[in-house]
Scaffold this motif. Structure first.
Motif, PDB file in Angstrom:
ATOM      1  N   VAL A   1       8.320  -1.488   0.682  1.00 42.17           N
ATOM      2  CA  VAL A   1       7.577  -0.891  -0.430  1.00 42.17           C
ATOM      3  C   VAL A   1       7.692   0.623  -0.373  1.00 42.17           C
ATOM      4  N   VAL A   2       7.962   1.247  -1.527  1.00 40.14           N
ATOM      5  CA  VAL A   2       7.918   2.705  -1.650  1.00 40.14           C
ATOM      6  C   VAL A   2       7.297   3.041  -2.998  1.00 40.14           C
ATOM      7  N   ALA A   3       6.064   3.541  -2.991  1.00 39.79           N
ATOM      8  CA  ALA A   3       5.410   4.021  -4.215  1.00 39.79           C
ATOM      9  C   ALA A   3       5.435   2.966  -5.328  1.00 39.79           C
ATOM     10  N   TYR A   4       5.012   1.761  -4.998  1.00 36.33           N
ATOM     11  CA  TYR A   4       4.979   0.694  -5.999  1.00 36.33           C
ATOM     12  C   TYR A   4       3.964   0.999  -7.088  1.00 36.33           C
ATOM     13  N   GLY A   5       2.759   1.419  -6.709  1.00 34.54           N
ATOM     14  CA  GLY A   5       1.791   1.835  -7.719  1.00 34.54           C
ATOM     15  C   GLY A   5       0.756   0.812  -8.106  1.00 34.54           C
ATOM     16  N   ALA A   6       0.613  -0.260  -7.313  1.00 28.75           N
ATOM     17  CA  ALA A   6      -0.431  -1.250  -7.583  1.00 28.75           C
ATOM     18  C   ALA A   6      -0.891  -1.842  -6.257  1.00 28.75           C
TER      19      ALA A   6
END
Length: 308
Positions: free
Chosen positions: A84-89
Motif C-alpha cells: 500500500v502507498v497512499a491509498y486514501g481509504a
C-alpha cells in the motif's frame, strides 16, 4: 509472491513501477474511484489507475474497501500480500485478513512520528531536519502497526513538501520491494512501534495554508514550503486571494509591519513578526505564477499596502 497493489496519487507510482519490475507477480491494482479535478472538473483516473491501464493490469476502484463485491474479488484473486502507498481509504479488518501476509504500507515518516495523512507537510512545517519512510504492517489503528524497515532522508533548507515527497517516493519504492522480498524469503521481522515519540499529522486544510504574517520569518517560510504544491499557501491583497510560492529568508533590515509590502526595482519584501522575507513568485486568482516584481507593478502596490 502474488501481489495486489493499493495506491492512488502520483506518489504511489514509483512503488507501483518498482513492484512491476521486481521478482513478484503484480495481479491487480486497487485505487480510489475516478474523480472530478481541474478547472474543467473533468472526470479523471487516478495516477495509479492510469499507470495500470497503460501496463495492462486489472484495476479495481471500490467506493469503500468494505464493499462485498470488492472483498469477493480480493478473495478470488488470492494475493499473498497487498503493498500500500497512499491509498486514501481506511481498510477494514475483513480485507486485512485476506492476504496471507496482510497489507504492507509504505508511509513517509519515521514512525511513530507523524502518523496520519500529511507526514511530509508536517515535517516541513515543524522544521524537522531529518525525516524518512517506514514500511509497516497495516492494522486497524492509524499507522500503528509493527515496522519492517525504514530509511532516513534529510530535509533541506529550501525543500517544499513536493520536493521532499518526490525523493521519499523514489527511495521508499526500493525499501518496499526489499521488504516484500524479505517477507517471501521468510527473513522479514516486524518490530512494534515504541510508545514514545508519537506525533500526529492530520490533513493540511486550505485554512491551515493561509500565511500568518504575524509569525516570525522562519515560520512563514516553513508554512509556505509545507503547503507547496498542495494545498497551496495563500494570502489576500485588497480582498482578493493570492497564492504565495516559496519565499526567501534574507538579511533585510527593512522596518516593515507584519504583512506590509515594500516594492523595490528588483525585489518585493513582506514584513513578518521578525525580519522581512522576499517574495519570489505569486499567483493571483485565475492566472499563472509570475515574478513578484511583475505582480507588484501590475497591482500598483503603494507604500503602506499590506497582505491581510
Amino acid at each position: 509472491m502474488r501481489l495486489v497493489f493499493a495506491g492512488t496519487p502520483e506518489v504511489a507510482v514509483p512503488s507501483l513501477s518498482a513492484i512491476a519490475d521486481s521478482r513478484h507477480e503484480l495481479v491487480g491494482v486497487v485505487t480510489r474511484p475516478d474523480a472530478r479535478a481541474g478547472r474543467g472538473r473533468r472526470v479523471l483516473r487516478s495516477p495509479a489507475a492510469s499507470w495500470a491501464d497503460e501496463h495492462g493490469i486489472e484495476v479495481r476502484t471500490p467506493r469503500r474497501p468494505s464493499d462485498e463485491e470488492f472483498l469477493g474479488w480480493l478473495r478470488d484473486t488470492a494475493p499473498d500480500c497487498v503493498p500500500v502507498v497512499a491509498y486514501g481509504a481506511l481498510v477494514p479488518q475483513s480485507a486485512l485478513e485476506i492476504p496471507a501476509h496482510g497489507w504492507v504500507n509504505l508511509h513517509f515518516s519515521l514512525l511513530p512520528a507523524w502518523r496520519g495523512a500529511a507526514p511530509v507537510q508536517h515535517a516541513v512545517l515543524h522544521g524537522d531536519e531529518v525525516t524518512g519512510a517506514s514500511v509497516f504492517e497495516l492494522e486497524k489503528g492509524m499507522d500503528t502497526g509493527p515496522v519492517y524497515g525504514s530509511l532516513t532522508e534529510p530535509v533541506r533548507p529550501t525543500d517544499t513538501s513536493g520536493d521532499l515527497l518526490g525523493r521519499l517516493a523514489i527511495a521508499g519504492a526500493d525499501l518496499l520491494v526489499a521488504v516484500l522480498d524479505a517477507i517471501e524469503d521468510g527473513t522479514a521481522r516486524a518490530v512494534p512501534q515504541p510508545a514514545d515519540g508519537v506525533s500526529l499529522a492530520p490533513k493540511v486544510t486550505v485554512e491551515d495554508a493561509r500565511v500568518r504574517w504575524d509569525d516570525p520569518a522562519f515560520a512563514v517560510d516553513r508554512r509556505v514550503r509545507a503547503c507547496t504544491p498542495a494545498p497551496g499557501a495563500w494570502t489576500t491583497f485588497r480582498d482578493e486571494r493570492i497564492k504565495v510560492l516559496p519565499v526567501a529568508l534574507g538579511d533585510s533590515d527593512a522596518a516593515l509591519a507584519p504583512g506590509e509590502l515594500a516594492v523595490h526595482r528588483t525585489e518585493v519584501l513582506v514584513g513578518t513578526a521578525s525580519a522581512a522575507v522576499r517574495l519570489d513568485q505569486v499567483q493571483p486568482a485565475g492566472k499563472k505564477p509570475m515574478a513578484a516584481t511583475d505582480w507588484a507593478r501590475g497591482a500598483r502596490v503603494s507604500p503602506g499596502d499590506r497582505f491581510a
